[in-house]
Motif scaffolding. Structure first.
Motif, PDB file in Angstrom:
ATOM      1  N   ARG A   1       1.260   7.040  -7.135  1.00  0.00           N
ATOM      2  CA  ARG A   1       0.516   6.168  -8.056  1.00  0.00           C
ATOM      3  C   ARG A   1       0.874   6.484  -9.512  1.00  0.00           C
ATOM      4  O   ARG A   1       1.046   5.597 -10.337  1.00  0.00           O
ATOM      5  CB  ARG A   1      -0.988   6.287  -7.821  1.00  0.00           C
ATOM      6  CG  ARG A   1      -1.425   5.685  -6.479  1.00  0.00           C
ATOM      7  CD  ARG A   1      -2.922   5.430  -6.437  1.00  0.00           C
ATOM      8  NE  ARG A   1      -3.728   6.654  -6.442  1.00  0.00           N
ATOM      9  CZ  ARG A   1      -4.042   7.369  -5.353  1.00  0.00           C
ATOM     10  NH1 ARG A   1      -3.607   6.990  -4.159  1.00  0.00           N
ATOM     11  NH2 ARG A   1      -4.798   8.431  -5.450  1.00  0.00           N
TER      12      ARG A   1
ATOM     13  N   ARG B   1       0.814  -1.226   0.000  1.00  0.00           N
ATOM     14  CA  ARG B   1       0.000   0.000   0.000  1.00  0.00           C
ATOM     15  C   ARG B   1       0.845   1.273   0.000  1.00  0.00           C
ATOM     16  O   ARG B   1       0.344   2.337  -0.361  1.00  0.00           O
ATOM     17  CB  ARG B   1      -0.963   0.000   1.197  1.00  0.00           C
ATOM     18  CG  ARG B   1      -2.118  -0.982   0.993  1.00  0.00           C
ATOM     19  CD  ARG B   1      -3.125  -0.894   2.114  1.00  0.00           C
ATOM     20  NE  ARG B   1      -3.659   0.450   2.270  1.00  0.00           N
ATOM     21  CZ  ARG B   1      -4.421   0.839   3.289  1.00  0.00           C
ATOM     22  NH1 ARG B   1      -4.736  -0.038   4.239  1.00  0.00           N
ATOM     23  NH2 ARG B   1      -4.876   2.052   3.359  1.00  0.00           N
TER      24      ARG B   1
ATOM     25  N   ASN C   1       3.032   1.995  -2.052  1.00  0.00           N
ATOM     26  CA  ASN C   1       3.116   2.416  -3.456  1.00  0.00           C
ATOM     27  C   ASN C   1       1.798   2.960  -3.999  1.00  0.00           C
ATOM     28  O   ASN C   1       1.708   3.289  -5.177  1.00  0.00           O
ATOM     29  CB  ASN C   1       3.583   1.243  -4.333  1.00  0.00           C
ATOM     30  CG  ASN C   1       5.085   1.058  -4.275  1.00  0.00           C
ATOM     31  OD1 ASN C   1       5.786   1.895  -3.709  1.00  0.00           O
ATOM     32  ND2 ASN C   1       5.577  -0.040  -4.837  1.00  0.00           N
ATOM     33  N   ARG C   2       0.791   3.028  -3.132  1.00  0.00           N
ATOM     34  CA  ARG C   2      -0.496   3.572  -3.600  1.00  0.00           C
ATOM     35  C   ARG C   2      -0.930   4.772  -2.782  1.00  0.00           C
ATOM     36  O   ARG C   2      -2.057   5.231  -2.898  1.00  0.00           O
ATOM     37  CB  ARG C   2      -1.593   2.494  -3.475  1.00  0.00           C
ATOM     38  CG  ARG C   2      -1.321   1.238  -4.244  1.00  0.00           C
ATOM     39  CD  ARG C   2      -2.420   0.195  -4.024  1.00  0.00           C
ATOM     40  NE  ARG C   2      -1.873  -1.142  -4.215  1.00  0.00           N
ATOM     41  CZ  ARG C   2      -2.069  -2.174  -3.404  1.00  0.00           C
ATOM     42  NH1 ARG C   2      -2.850  -2.057  -2.333  1.00  0.00           N
ATOM     43  NH2 ARG C   2      -1.502  -3.323  -3.648  1.00  0.00           N
ATOM     44  N   LYS C   3      -0.016   5.295  -1.948  1.00  0.00           N
ATOM     45  CA  LYS C   3      -0.503   6.211  -0.898  1.00  0.00           C
ATOM     46  C   LYS C   3      -0.868   7.606  -1.375  1.00  0.00           C
ATOM     47  O   LYS C   3      -1.679   8.267  -0.754  1.00  0.00           O
ATOM     48  CB  LYS C   3       0.487   6.281   0.268  1.00  0.00           C
ATOM     49  CG  LYS C   3       1.796   6.975  -0.041  1.00  0.00           C
ATOM     50  CD  LYS C   3       2.750   6.884   1.147  1.00  0.00           C
ATOM     51  CE  LYS C   3       4.116   7.365   0.748  1.00  0.00           C
ATOM     52  NZ  LYS C   3       5.122   7.042   1.762  1.00  0.00           N
ATOM     53  N   THR C   4      -0.269   8.100  -2.466  1.00  0.00           N
ATOM     54  CA  THR C   4      -0.658   9.431  -2.957  1.00  0.00           C
ATOM     55  C   THR C   4      -0.836   9.365  -4.475  1.00  0.00           C
ATOM     56  O   THR C   4      -0.262   8.487  -5.133  1.00  0.00           O
ATOM     57  CB  THR C   4       0.444  10.490  -2.678  1.00  0.00           C
ATOM     58  OG1 THR C   4       1.623  10.118  -3.409  1.00  0.00           O
ATOM     59  CG2 THR C   4       0.771  10.586  -1.196  1.00  0.00           C
TER      60      THR C   4
ATOM     61  N   SER D   1       2.788   3.881 -12.252  1.00  0.00           N
ATOM     62  CA  SER D   1       1.777   3.357 -13.171  1.00  0.00           C
ATOM     63  C   SER D   1       2.443   2.614 -14.335  1.00  0.00           C
ATOM     64  O   SER D   1       3.382   3.108 -14.958  1.00  0.00           O
ATOM     65  CB  SER D   1       0.926   4.531 -13.650  1.00  0.00           C
ATOM     66  OG  SER D   1       0.465   4.277 -14.918  1.00  0.00           O
TER      67      SER D   1
END
Ligand code: PBG
Length: 326
Positions: free
Chosen positions: A15, A6, A8-11, A19
């Motif tokens: 993201r 997570r 790597n998905r926090k902002t 991608s």
């Protein structure tokens, strides 16, 4: 816990950094329907799409180009009177498609104009090839005589100024034959985008309504592929590559993502996938009923096709998606 995916998905910034795939307007090829009339016409079987008049076509293509779309592909709705068993209208230099190509290239010289090569819009039988009744009353779609007709059609489109011709008929040997015909006439630089793996799909229904081009008898299963097969797609792609195709296509797209992904691993050629009329309408009708967020679902479906391995996507959403991505 040392490993937390997570992070790597926090902002939104992180993201965006990580991608793996992106969609952009230049990934899309915009299919456009044209007809003889001077009015743009809503298409009953394909809400949100139109049969364009020549003026409407130039306007719509120009708007799409301004949004970053680099290519359009033309499909003609030919009057019933012009349809014959021999599909002669398909190589009439003053026909709908050559006329539209000339007008488009004049109005938008930088826009890539692709034409569809197949007989179904012109053929009174509604098949992609020439039909012959056999002694037992059954109908056969003839391969080699059809290829000769397709060569004339492709040449006619090249003479009108098409940048790319795109055979969608699934006859054997047509890519090589068209390449030879174009080269002999001095059109070495006209490209071939081949519908290499085109399946006999029920998802084409609304498109056939748009062109009134459904087969009068029988189905297309002796030339389009069986939805059960994937190895056969690789065989078809290999043949088209050997015959000189510049780009290849898998069609439909969404229900055939595994085919796109397998084909991607077997060819280095640019790979296109066609999100066909039935795929488009499933999203549109669900959105119109308020059941899904149409924009979000459309973009996600396109990203899925890209992620599966397509470089290019033919989609009725092309112009709208280009605007959404701005
Ligand atoms: C026919 C052709 C078809 C489509 C593109 N070219 C229909 C068919 O093979 O019957 C279908 C496209 C769509 O459904 O959006 N040469």
């Amino acid at each position: 816990m040392y490993i937390r995916p997570r992070r790597n998905r926090k902002t939104p910034a992180i993201r965006a950094l990580i991608s793996e795939n992106t969609l952009s307007a230049s990934d899309f090829i915009y299919p456009l329907f044209v007809h003889e009339g001077s009015e743009d016409q809503d298409i009953e079987s394909m809400p949100g799409c139109k049969r364009w008049s020549l003026d409407g076509l130039l306007q719509e293509a120009g708007e799409a180009h301004a949004l970053g779309i680099q290519a359009v592909v033309l499909f003609p709705a030919v009057g019933e009177k012009l349809k014959t068993p021999g599909a002669e209208e398909s190589w009439n230099p003053d026909g709908l498609v050559p006329t539209a190509v000339r007008a488009l290239k004049e109005a938008h010289p930088d826009l890539c104009v692709i034409t569809d090569v197949a007989l179904d819009p012109y053929n009174s039988d509604g098949h992609d090839g020439l039909v012959e009744e056999q002694a037992d009353g059954s109908l056969e779609v003839l391969n080699d005589p059809t290829v000769l007709a397709l060569c004339q059609q492709a040449l006619c489109h090249a003479e009108a100024g098409a940048d790319v011709v795109s055979p969608s008929d699934m006859m054997d040997g047509r890519v090589g034959a068209i390449r030879g015909e174009l080269d002999d006439a001095g059109y070495q630089d006209v490209s071939i985008l081949s519908y290499s793996a085109k399946y006999a799909s029920a998802f084409y229904g609304p498109f056939r309504g748009a062109l009134e081009s459904a087969p009068k008898a029988g189905d297309k299963k002796t030339y389009q592929m069986d939805p059960a097969n994937v190895r056969e797609a690789i065989r078809e792609v290999g043949l088209d590559e050997g015959e000189g195709a510049d780009m290849i296509m898998v069609k439909p797209a969404g229900p055939y993502l595994d085919v796109i992904s397998r084909v991607r691993e077997t060819t280095v050629l640019p790979l296109a996938a066609y999100q066909v009329s039935g795929e488009y309408l499933m999203i549109e009708s669900a959105a119109a009923s308020g059941w899904v967020d149409g924009k979000a679902v459309a973009l996600e479906s396109l990203m899925g096709i890209k992620r599966a391995g397509a470089d290019l996507i033919l989609t009725y959403y092309a112009k709208r998606a280009a605007a959404w991505l701005k």
